[in-house]
Write a protein that holds these residues in place. Structure first.
Motif, PDB file in Angstrom:
ATOM      1  N   PRO A   1      50.491 -17.271  55.994  1.00 19.46           N
ATOM      2  CA  PRO A   1      51.827 -17.661  55.534  1.00 19.46           C
ATOM      3  C   PRO A   1      52.458 -16.551  54.701  1.00 19.46           C
ATOM      4  CG  PRO A   1      50.229 -19.401  55.082  1.00 19.46           C
ATOM      5  CD  PRO A   1      49.456 -18.204  55.546  1.00 19.46           C
ATOM      6  N   VAL A   2      53.769 -16.458  54.754  1.00 22.10           N
ATOM      7  CA  VAL A   2      54.495 -15.425  54.014  1.00 22.10           C
ATOM      8  C   VAL A   2      54.389 -15.686  52.512  1.00 22.10           C
ATOM      9  CG1 VAL A   2      56.809 -14.515  53.555  1.00 22.10           C
ATOM     10  CG2 VAL A   2      56.118 -15.071  55.897  1.00 22.10           C
ATOM     11  N   ASN A   3      54.168 -14.611  51.761  1.00 18.25           N
ATOM     12  CA  ASN A   3      54.226 -14.717  50.307  1.00 18.25           C
ATOM     13  C   ASN A   3      55.672 -14.477  49.886  1.00 18.25           C
ATOM     14  OD1 ASN A   3      54.202 -14.405  47.562  1.00 18.25           O
ATOM     15  ND2 ASN A   3      52.446 -13.007  47.514  1.00 18.25           N
ATOM     16  N   ASN A   4      56.367 -15.545  49.554  1.00 16.64           N
ATOM     17  CA  ASN A   4      57.792 -15.439  49.274  1.00 16.64           C
ATOM     18  C   ASN A   4      58.106 -14.691  47.983  1.00 16.64           C
ATOM     19  OD1 ASN A   4      59.294 -16.960  51.483  1.00 16.64           O
ATOM     20  ND2 ASN A   4      57.652 -18.368  50.942  1.00 16.64           N
TER      21      ASN A   4
ATOM     22  N   ALA B   1      46.579 -39.310  55.395  1.00 18.68           N
ATOM     23  CA  ALA B   1      45.159 -39.589  55.551  1.00 18.68           C
ATOM     24  C   ALA B   1      44.752 -40.793  54.704  1.00 18.68           C
ATOM     25  CB  ALA B   1      44.330 -38.368  55.165  1.00 18.68           C
ATOM     26  N   ALA B   2      45.305 -40.869  53.508  1.00 14.71           N
ATOM     27  CA  ALA B   2      44.971 -41.984  52.624  1.00 14.71           C
ATOM     28  C   ALA B   2      45.396 -43.313  53.233  1.00 14.71           C
ATOM     29  CB  ALA B   2      45.635 -41.796  51.266  1.00 14.71           C
ATOM     30  N   MET B   3      46.440 -43.261  54.054  1.00 15.22           N
ATOM     31  CA  MET B   3      46.904 -44.502  54.679  1.00 15.22           C
ATOM     32  C   MET B   3      46.210 -44.760  56.012  1.00 15.22           C
ATOM     33  SD  MET B   3      50.845 -44.667  53.477  1.00 15.22           S
ATOM     34  CE  MET B   3      51.274 -43.014  53.907  1.00 15.22           C
ATOM     35  N   GLY B   4      45.207 -43.933  56.283  1.00 14.52           N
ATOM     36  CA  GLY B   4      44.388 -44.208  57.467  1.00 14.52           C
ATOM     37  C   GLY B   4      44.883 -43.593  58.747  1.00 14.52           C
ATOM     38  N   VAL B   5      45.775 -42.608  58.639  1.00 16.82           N
ATOM     39  CA  VAL B   5      46.280 -41.982  59.861  1.00 16.82           C
ATOM     40  C   VAL B   5      45.219 -41.030  60.425  1.00 16.82           C
ATOM     41  CG1 VAL B   5      48.105 -40.533  60.819  1.00 16.82           C
ATOM     42  CG2 VAL B   5      48.632 -42.167  59.003  1.00 16.82           C
ATOM     43  N   PRO B   6      44.803 -41.205  61.661  1.00 21.66           N
ATOM     44  CA  PRO B   6      43.660 -40.461  62.184  1.00 21.66           C
ATOM     45  C   PRO B   6      43.992 -39.197  62.979  1.00 21.66           C
ATOM     46  CG  PRO B   6      44.116 -42.355  63.583  1.00 21.66           C
ATOM     47  CD  PRO B   6      45.189 -42.309  62.548  1.00 21.66           C
ATOM     48  N   ASN B   7      45.244 -39.075  63.459  1.00 18.31           N
ATOM     49  CA  ASN B   7      45.604 -37.929  64.306  1.00 18.31           C
ATOM     50  C   ASN B   7      46.820 -37.228  63.757  1.00 18.31           C
ATOM     51  OD1 ASN B   7      43.788 -38.910  66.587  1.00 18.31           O
ATOM     52  ND2 ASN B   7      45.265 -40.589  66.448  1.00 18.31           N
ATOM     53  N   MET B   8      46.840 -35.898  63.904  1.00 18.11           N
ATOM     54  CA  MET B   8      47.993 -35.158  63.403  1.00 18.11           C
ATOM     55  C   MET B   8      48.368 -34.075  64.405  1.00 18.11           C
ATOM     56  SD  MET B   8      48.154 -33.118  59.834  1.00 18.11           S
ATOM     57  CE  MET B   8      49.227 -31.704  59.661  1.00 18.11           C
ATOM     58  N   LEU B   9      49.655 -34.002  64.714  1.00 14.75           N
ATOM     59  CA  LEU B   9      50.152 -33.002  65.660  1.00 14.75           C
ATOM     60  C   LEU B   9      51.031 -32.006  64.906  1.00 14.75           C
ATOM     61  CD1 LEU B   9      50.300 -32.435  68.834  1.00 14.75           C
ATOM     62  CD2 LEU B   9      52.562 -33.448  68.690  1.00 14.75           C
ATOM     63  N   CYS B  10      50.632 -30.734  64.922  1.00 15.23           N
ATOM     64  CA  CYS B  10      51.348 -29.710  64.156  1.00 15.23           C
ATOM     65  C   CYS B  10      52.366 -28.975  65.030  1.00 15.23           C
ATOM     66  CB  CYS B  10      50.364 -28.699  63.590  1.00 15.23           C
ATOM     67  SG  CYS B  10      49.101 -29.450  62.569  1.00 15.23           S
ATOM     68  N   LEU B  11      53.621 -28.993  64.622  1.00 20.24           N
ATOM     69  CA  LEU B  11      54.700 -28.422  65.432  1.00 20.24           C
ATOM     70  C   LEU B  11      55.533 -27.444  64.622  1.00 20.24           C
ATOM     71  CD1 LEU B  11      55.931 -31.907  66.583  1.00 20.24           C
ATOM     72  CD2 LEU B  11      54.724 -30.309  68.060  1.00 20.24           C
TER      73      LEU B  11
ATOM     74  N   PHE C   1      56.048 -22.564  56.657  1.00 24.58           N
ATOM     75  CA  PHE C   1      54.896 -22.346  57.534  1.00 24.58           C
ATOM     76  C   PHE C   1      55.410 -22.150  58.949  1.00 24.58           C
ATOM     77  CE2 PHE C   1      51.590 -25.213  55.175  1.00 24.58           C
ATOM     78  CZ  PHE C   1      51.025 -24.117  54.583  1.00 24.58           C
ATOM     79  N   ASP C   2      54.615 -21.562  59.826  1.00 22.74           N
ATOM     80  CA  ASP C   2      54.846 -21.773  61.248  1.00 22.74           C
ATOM     81  C   ASP C   2      53.748 -22.716  61.740  1.00 22.74           C
ATOM     82  OD1 ASP C   2      52.559 -20.210  61.885  1.00 22.74           O
ATOM     83  OD2 ASP C   2      53.751 -18.380  62.077  1.00 22.74           O
ATOM     84  N   SER C   3      53.822 -23.141  62.979  1.00 22.93           N
ATOM     85  CA  SER C   3      52.919 -24.209  63.416  1.00 22.93           C
ATOM     86  C   SER C   3      51.455 -23.792  63.305  1.00 22.93           C
ATOM     87  CB  SER C   3      53.244 -24.619  64.853  1.00 22.93           C
ATOM     88  OG  SER C   3      53.145 -23.513  65.718  1.00 22.93           O
ATOM     89  N   ILE C   4      51.195 -22.514  63.509  1.00 25.65           N
ATOM     90  CA  ILE C   4      49.814 -22.043  63.480  1.00 25.65           C
ATOM     91  C   ILE C   4      49.265 -22.003  62.050  1.00 25.65           C
ATOM     92  CG2 ILE C   4      48.438 -19.942  63.883  1.00 25.65           C
ATOM     93  CD1 ILE C   4      49.952 -19.737  66.579  1.00 25.65           C
ATOM     94  N   GLN C   5      50.108 -21.582  61.121  1.00 30.87           N
ATOM     95  CA  GLN C   5      49.688 -21.593  59.710  1.00 30.87           C
ATOM     96  C   GLN C   5      49.488 -23.030  59.229  1.00 30.87           C
ATOM     97  OE1 GLN C   5      53.137 -19.511  58.431  1.00 30.87           O
ATOM     98  NE2 GLN C   5      52.324 -17.496  58.936  1.00 30.87           N
ATOM     99  N   LEU C   6      50.333 -23.929  59.726  1.00 29.06           N
ATOM    100  CA  LEU C   6      50.204 -25.338  59.379  1.00 29.06           C
ATOM    101  C   LEU C   6      48.872 -25.902  59.889  1.00 29.06           C
ATOM    102  CD1 LEU C   6      51.159 -28.211  58.610  1.00 29.06           C
ATOM    103  CD2 LEU C   6      52.556 -28.225  60.658  1.00 29.06           C
TER     104      LEU C   6
END
Ligand code: SF4
Lengths: 170, 318
Positions: free
Chosen positions: A124-127, B102-112, B131-136
């Motif tokens: 991630p970019v360091n802003n 996660a605390a609410m029990g959500v089991p799957n996450m899709l990063c976009l 972030f970009d999706s990959i960093q996320l």
């Protein structure tokens, strides 16, 4: 004005190497907060803005992105093109502009030395570094000083890049 | 086999690991503060799919938030897929939301990455993309596997997510798209949901490259499909919705169909596509995006021969 230079990424790659070597002896003037800092920033900005449209993010990765500045992508992505690229290769956000990453990819294929780095995982970019000199940051390791939670991605195998992928490119 | 989650908590993950051809579907997010509206939208999908995707202001139009949809769905025993985009929130907000979900029990996450703000009805909004999706993806994985935030600070009880990412094989640079997939997998993706697959020849070519790189063995790939409502809707989607490619043959086919039969024809096309996609090696399931025609999803799944589902999404039912 000098944007056409970007279409010679092979040449720019050599310039990049030369610059790194030639700046090295000047290292002691390249200090954050020094008197010379404003001049260095001005020179870096002048040079990189004219050629790359540099946005002075302070953590330059040009050689990993086909000598194409990723900060010109409207979403400022650092790891490759989004899924919105148009069929003609233009940008989702600015239809009149070619997608920065489509160009970056094509140029990286022409770079025998650093082209393969197109595949690397960018942190991630360091802003906080915006507006500072990436040259100074490079000499002092400031740009590679990553958040501790960004575990070293260097040990992620880059084997997905087929060996001949870049050599036969284009 | 894709990397296994340390503490598996996702039913979608089990369905895939057991080798079933999975079905996920996108929920139409209501513009409402009434939970009943969410349950109504989920009800029509629950028994015909293994996971329900809650979109994060798709097309940059605001609706009820994805994290709230997911929280409501888990209460009712459904299996939500929490979609997170980088468009509206910075890294601080996103990491907080990940823990919250996660605390609410959500089991799957899709990063976009997320569609740009200019695609929606409030183009004057500020775009974030911290972030970009990959960093996320990578950050979510670190939170799960290392139990730390990006800053390195400890998380006392880490989230357990089945992590996913999107892929769009249908837009340039085509020959790099499989490499991008590899990058997402390296960053932590365990399942992939693709953009609408209408251009089958392109998709087959993509899958060949994906198999060559061995990626179909490292992540479960779910191909995106959906019924076209009419010739007009198809035209709109391919010109106005970012990243959607629909070859002329389908649009022409709809144009030749009388207006009142177009929706039926659109559904037929969708079923045909599913049948052909099932034949492709390395595809682990489908993801149905039936925007504003969610009532058709059950018929599509049924007529494509994908019933019964291995796990009922609705735990209350047997
Ligand atoms: S289309 Fe290309 S330049 Fe435009 S936002 Fe997406 S990645 Fe960036």
């Amino acid at each position: 004005m000098f944007r056409w230079l970007q279409n010679y990424p092979h040449f720019l790659e050599i310039v990049y190497d030369l610059l790194e070597v030639s700046l090295h002896p000047l290292k002691r003037w390249f200090k954050p907060g020094s008197h010379s800092e404003p001049f260095i920033i001005a020179i870096e900005k002048l040079g990189k803005e004219t050629v790359f449209g540099c946005q002075m993010c302070g953590q330059c990765i040009l050689h990993s992105t086909g000598m194409t500045c990723p900060m010109n992508c409207p979403k400022q992505l650092r790891n490759g093109p989004c899924g919105g690229v148009r069929e003609n290769g233009h940008c989702e956000v600015k239809p009149e502009m070619k997608c920065v990453w489509v160009e970056a990819y094509q140029r990286s294929l022409k770079m025998p030395k650093y082209g393969y780095q197109f595949a690397s995982l960018q942190p991630p970019v360091n802003n906080q570094l915006k507006g500072t000199s990436s040259w100074i940051n490079m000499f002092h390791g400031i740009d590679t000083d990553l958040p501790p939670g960004w575990t070293n991605t260097k040990d992620i195998p880059v084997k997905w890049v087929k060996e001949d992928f870049y050599a036969n490119g284009d | 086999m894709p990397m296994e989650t340390k503490v598996p908590c996702s039913r979608l993950e089990s369905v895939l690991r057991e080798g079933h051809f999975a079905v996920t579907a996108e929920l139409n997010p209501p513009d409402s503060a009434d939970p009943e509206d969410v349950y109504k939208a989920a009800g029509i999908l629950a028994n015909v799919c293994d996971g329900i995707n809650a979109v994060d202001a798709s097309g940059a139009n605001c609706h009820i938030s994805s994290v709230a949809i997911c929280a409501l769905l888990t209460r009712a025993g459904y299996e939500p897929v929490y979609q997170v985009t980088c468009r509206d929130r910075n890294r601080i907000a996103i990491q907080g939301d990940i823990l919250g979900a996660a605390a609410m029990g959500v089991p799957n996450m899709l990063c976009l990455t997320g569609d740009d703000v200019t695609a929606g009805d409030q183009p004057e909004a500020k775009r974030v993309f911290d972030f970009d999706s990959i960093q996320l993806l990578r950050t979510a994985r670190t939170m799960r596997d290392e139990a730390t935030f990006l800053s390195g600070r400890k998380i006392t009880s880490p989230p357990c997510f089945f992590l996913g990412a999107a892929a769009n094989p249908f837009v340039p640079p085509y020959d790099w798209r499989p490499q991008r997939l590899a990058k997402k997998i390296a960053a932590g993706a365990q399942f992939i949901q693709t953009q609408y697959c209408f251009d089958l020849p392109r998709f087959k070519e993509y899958m060949t490259q994906v198999r060559d790189l061995g990626l179909d063995k490292q992540a479960f790939i779910l191909a995106g499909v959906g019924p076209l409502k009419s010739a007009g809707a198809a035209e709109f989607m391919r010109t106005k919705v970012p990243g959607v490619v629909i070859p002329d043959q389908y649009v022409d086919r709809l144009k030749k169909t009388p207006k009142e039969k177009q929706q039926e024809e659109g559904k037929k096309i969708c079923i045909e596509l599913i049948e052909q996609i099932r034949e492709i090696d390395g595809v682990a399931g489908i993801h149905i995006m039936a925007y504003r025609q969610e009532e058709l999803v059950a018929e599509i799944v049924e007529q494509a021969g994908l019933m019964p589902r291995p796990t009922s999404n609705d735990q209350n039912k047997e």
